[in-house]
Structure formats: structure tokens, C-alpha cells
Enzyme design. Sequence first.
Site, mmCIF file in Angstrom:
data_model
loop_
_atom_site.group_PDB
_atom_site.id
_atom_site.type_symbol
_atom_site.label_atom_id
_atom_site.label_comp_id
_atom_site.label_asym_id
_atom_site.label_seq_id
_atom_site.Cartn_x
_atom_site.Cartn_y
_atom_site.Cartn_z
ATOM 1 N N SER A 104 0.807 -1.232 0.000
ATOM 2 C CA SER A 104 0.000 0.000 0.000
ATOM 3 C C SER A 104 0.833 1.271 0.000
ATOM 4 O O SER A 104 0.781 2.080 0.935
ATOM 5 C CB SER A 104 -0.921 -0.017 1.215
ATOM 6 N N ARG A 153 7.756 6.293 -3.830
ATOM 7 C CA ARG A 153 8.330 6.801 -2.583
ATOM 8 C C ARG A 153 7.580 6.173 -1.419
ATOM 9 O O ARG A 153 6.425 5.799 -1.553
ATOM 10 C CB ARG A 153 8.244 8.334 -2.529
ATOM 11 N N ASP A 169 -3.943 -1.317 -1.594
ATOM 12 C CA ASP A 169 -5.056 -1.665 -0.695
ATOM 13 C C ASP A 169 -6.401 -1.098 -1.179
ATOM 14 O O ASP A 169 -7.446 -1.717 -0.995
ATOM 15 C CB ASP A 169 -4.778 -1.236 0.764
HETATM 16 C C1 BGC Z 1 -0.302 5.202 0.149
HETATM 17 C C2 BGC Z 1 -1.392 4.548 -0.660
HETATM 18 C C3 BGC Z 1 -2.308 3.768 0.234
HETATM 19 C C4 BGC Z 1 -2.818 4.633 1.368
HETATM 20 C C5 BGC Z 1 -3.728 3.882 2.316
HETATM 21 C C6 BGC Z 1 -0.903 5.982 1.311
HETATM 22 O O1 BGC Z 1 0.118 6.463 2.131
HETATM 23 O O2 BGC Z 1 0.465 6.075 -0.641
HETATM 24 O O3 BGC Z 1 -0.824 3.708 -1.643
HETATM 25 O O4 BGC Z 1 -3.398 3.301 -0.534
HETATM 26 O O5 BGC Z 1 -1.720 5.138 2.103
HETATM 27 O O6 BGC Z 1 -3.085 2.806 2.912
#
Ligand code: BGC
Length: 434
Positions: free
Chosen positions: A88, A103, A141
Site C-alpha cells: 500500500s 516513494r 489496498d
Molecule cells: C499510500 C497509498 C495507500 C494509502 C492507504 C498511502 O500512504 O500512498 O498507496 O493506498 O496510504 O493505505
Amino acid sequence: MAFPDGNETGTFLALDMGGTNLRVCEVTLTEEKGEFDIIQSKYRMPEELKTGTADELWGYVADCLQQFIEYHHDEDKIEQLPLGFTFSYPATQHYIDHGILQRWTKGFDIEGVEGKDVVPPFEAALAERGLPIKLTALVNDTTGTMIASAYTDPLMKIGCIFGTGCNAAYMEDCGSIPKLGDMKLDPSLPMAINCEYGAFDNEHKVLPRTPYDVVIDKESPRPGQQAFEKMIAGLYLGEIFRLVLVDLHQSHECEIFAGQDISKLKKAYSLDAGFLSAIEEDPFENLSEVADLFQNKLSIVCTKPELELIRRLAELIGTRAARLSACGVAAICKHKGWETCHVGADGSVFNKYPHFKVRGAQALKEILDWPEHFGKGKGDPIEILPAEDGSGVGAALIAALTLKRVEVGQNAGIKDPEAMAQAAKLAKKANPFN
Ligand code: BGC
């Protein structure tokens, strides 16, 4: 590149490397339409791992998978298990089983991972342990949440996470995705879009920021990134609250906690969103639970006006988070012209933060100009509902859909993944059950 139709079957592993825990699931999509069985184990994600080395990270993740397999398949001879890996973080994906980490977010800061495909080192750690696992799909996610929710509710069009981080995914038509323009795909093919809207307004051109937002950003491992997320996600809510209180203590206009030792309050990230939730949840008029919290956790004795200020501050921070979260959902609906739909939401803030749902529904009503009787959540034209388990069932479903697509493509002798998608679509048309 497809929603499930409920007829997916098979056994899949799902791994969720979220912000707080690591979870391994074995999901069996059964013969009954839309049904599944799941076994799962949770492992703590040690804090040190988030700022350690890449080898430690992948080693730990592989160890957890190994423990899971040994525990649940002690004596069994298993062939390769397909794995849906919920990773995620923002990743550039040219293929479904690869992902270049753009990142780190959510406080992770592991050197040598950004800018590279995360799959090879992960697979190397699996191979070192001789694990019979094949990564089939790398999934965000939000995408998992959307797919899992659509599995049981065909009105679900968006998957959201309001948790440690924040983000959403929806299905776009390939024809409306400029960066796929060169691929000559059928413009009507669906493609999941991970919005990564936690990074909205990184340029700080749209949203007004408080001095506390500025500090949060400056002190974070990635200043200038995840501007929107830093205003609304669970990782930051307690810290915003703490920064305001420390400032009010130091300011000459309003010296709260005068003469008290606030050393515990001065510790960065010592208060989490759960602390804020507890403040908002105190049912007593005299805020005696808030008083106890401050005394027990921070060794601060509060006066009545201080308690009222604390409660109001928590309400403001929680309300801003819910209202900005609703903006993300509204933006997708406006972009797609959707006037009604279901939105599957997951994450600690959505599930546990008091009043978050009602405040979000009220904001949606204001943004989308619904008539007065809407805005309560239940029965609204666009309803944000608790999602199905995206990083377990969702990741497994995406792995199943991927295998199905590959199989269709291989049967047709197609090697190119996009051409495979076209083939899958033809197969779908040919199959009356799809
Ligand atoms: C991430 C996402 C993720 C979200 C929720 C963010 O910090 O960049 O990819 O879907 O958090 O978990």
C-alpha cells in the site's frame, strides 16, 4: 482489468504489508457464487523495521509467510501457491506482478527501495527460504478494497482507505487514460486506477494549511509529499492535536496548562488517533474521561475550560479530516459523472473514529448539493459503506482474475499482456455467465 463476477474459484495467499501490522491470509474462493473461506494470522510490524534496511524488511516479511505456511500446512505437500501482495504505497506498475516504489509514505523510510521494483528482492527472500509461493499480483489496498467490495455488492464503484494513510481507487475506461494512449487498447476495457490522492495538492496551491500542517510536513521523513494525507490520515491526527496544544501552552495569549510539566506532551508522535477518538467519545458533561486521559497519559491536570478546549480541538481536527476525506470521494464521482453509487471504505479512522461517517456524509451532501433530507449516510445517493476485506479477499480475487486472464491469453497463444486483456474481454463476451 475486470471486476469479479462471483464465479472465481481457487486457493490463494494474500499478504498485506500495511502501515501497522503484517497480515497473511489463505483465501479459498469456493464453488458457491461470491463465497469464500479465509484463515489468517497477524504479525506485528516492528517499528524499527520501518526505518531499517531493505534486507531486514523482505527477510521479515518472508519469515512471516514461512511461519504461516509451517503453521497451517505443517505436513502437507503443497505445490506453488499464488499470492496477491497488498503493497500500500505508490508504485508504478507496467505489469501486475511488478511495481516500482515511487516513494515511501506513512512514516516508512527504508533506504534502497524507492525507484526500484519491489518484487525481485521480495521473491529472492522467498526463494532463500524455499517457500512454494508465486507472486501473482501486486495490489494497492484501495484496489483490493474496491474489488472485494464489488464481489459482494455490484453497486460498489470506489474503494477507499481512511486509515494510517488515505487513498482511493476506481475503475476507468482505458480510452480515458492518456498514458495508455499508445497501447491501442479497446477504449471500453476497464482498468483500476489507484488515485494516490494522498499526494493531492503537494504544491500547496489549493488547501489552506495551518502552521501545524506545515510542521508535520517539515518534520516528516518526506517533506513536500502526501500533503492531503498529512491533513486527514490517522498517522497524523494525534500529532496535529499535540502540536496545537504545545503551541497554546507556549503562546502568551492563552497559556494552557500553566505551571505544569508538559514534558510528556512534548514528545513527537506520542498521541495517536485513538487518543483523539477517546476524547471525542467521552460521554460525560464534565469530560471526566478526558481529564483522566490527560492525567494518566500525560500527567497533566486540566481545568474545566481546558477540558472544553481539548474536546473542541479534537472535534475540529476530526471534522476537518472527515470533510476533506469526503472531497476525495466527491471528486471521483464528479469526474465520472456518477450520481449514485456505493463506496467501500476501510481503515482505522473510518472504522473507529467517532462521527467520521456522519461528518463525511454531511460533507458529501454539501459538495454534491443533495436535497436536505440526505447527508446522514444510510440511504444517501452516494453511500460510503464498510468494505469487504480488501487486502485479504480483494488481493486473492485480483490474483484469481489475473490467472484467469493469463490462461485465456495463453489458450489463445497471446504473449503480450494488453493483447491478453483484449482476449479476456472476448472470452467474457463469449461466456454467458460473465
Ligand atoms: C499510500 C497509498 C495507500 C494509502 C492507504 C498511502 O500512504 O500512498 O498507496 O493506498 O496510504 O493505505
